[in-house]
Each structure stands twice: as structure tokens, then as C-alpha cells.
Design a protein around this motif. Sequence first.
Motif, PDB file in Angstrom:
ATOM      1  N   ILE A  11       0.746  -1.272   0.066  1.00 22.84           N
ATOM      2  CA  ILE A  11       0.076   0.018  -0.024  1.00 22.84           C
ATOM      3  C   ILE A  11       1.069   1.340  -0.089  1.00 22.84           C
ATOM      4  O   ILE A  11       0.588   2.219  -0.746  1.00 22.84           O
ATOM      5  N   TRP A  14       2.230   1.616  -3.267  1.00 26.14           N
ATOM      6  CA  TRP A  14       1.199   2.252  -4.442  1.00 26.14           C
ATOM      7  C   TRP A  14       1.127   3.769  -4.017  1.00 26.14           C
ATOM      8  O   TRP A  14       1.019   4.404  -5.055  1.00 26.14           O
ATOM      9  N   GLN A  15       1.139   4.054  -2.740  1.00 21.34           N
ATOM     10  CA  GLN A  15       0.933   5.671  -2.578  1.00 21.34           C
ATOM     11  C   GLN A  15       2.154   6.339  -3.180  1.00 21.34           C
ATOM     12  O   GLN A  15       1.837   7.342  -3.636  1.00 21.34           O
ATOM     13  N   GLU A  73      -5.676  -1.379  -7.723  1.00 22.15           N
ATOM     14  CA  GLU A  73      -5.984  -1.115  -6.139  1.00 22.15           C
ATOM     15  C   GLU A  73      -6.701  -2.423  -5.681  1.00 22.15           C
ATOM     16  O   GLU A  73      -6.450  -2.563  -4.166  1.00 22.15           O
ATOM     17  N   VAL A  78      -6.078  -2.122  -1.580  1.00 24.27           N
ATOM     18  CA  VAL A  78      -6.051  -0.759  -0.949  1.00 24.27           C
ATOM     19  C   VAL A  78      -7.536  -0.478  -0.528  1.00 24.27           C
ATOM     20  O   VAL A  78      -8.568  -0.640  -1.266  1.00 24.27           O
TER      21      VAL A  78
END
Length: 78
Positions: A11, A14-15, A73, A78
Motif C-alpha cells: 500500500i 502504491w501511494q 488497487e 487498498v
Amino acid sequence: MTEDTTRQEKIEAWQINRRKWYHIYFFSGVGINFLLYFTKPFGFDPSGSVFWGSFYGLCIPLLTMFLGVYIHEKAIGV
């Protein structure tokens, strides 16, 4: 505990890299448009209409971008 930390790392990655993935998915949509352009004699030709030309030019890359991000996602949780 390791599954939870691995998920958190995914996560966080990913951010951090979200903008990169948005670009990748957007340009894959542009690539789809590029392929559709060369199938013009065999398929639908949007050049005769402003509406369909805009649809092909804008909606397909944006739809590909948002759909790719949504699937990405969901895949990482997420």
C-alpha cells in the motif's frame, strides 16, 4: 504479522508510485487508440463526427486509466 506488514508495504509503495501507474495506464489507453486508428478501414471510423472523435480521443485513454487503477488497487487490497 508478516502478511500484514507485506500488505502495508504494498500500500505504501502504491501511494508513492501512484502517479507512475496513472501514466502507464493512461498511455496504454493511448496505445489502444493508436491500434484503433490503424484498423480504420476494417472497423468504425470516428473521423467523420466530432462526438465520436472526442470519444475515441479522450474517453478511451481516461477509461483505461481509471479501470487499470481500480483493478490495481483491488489487486493489492487498498
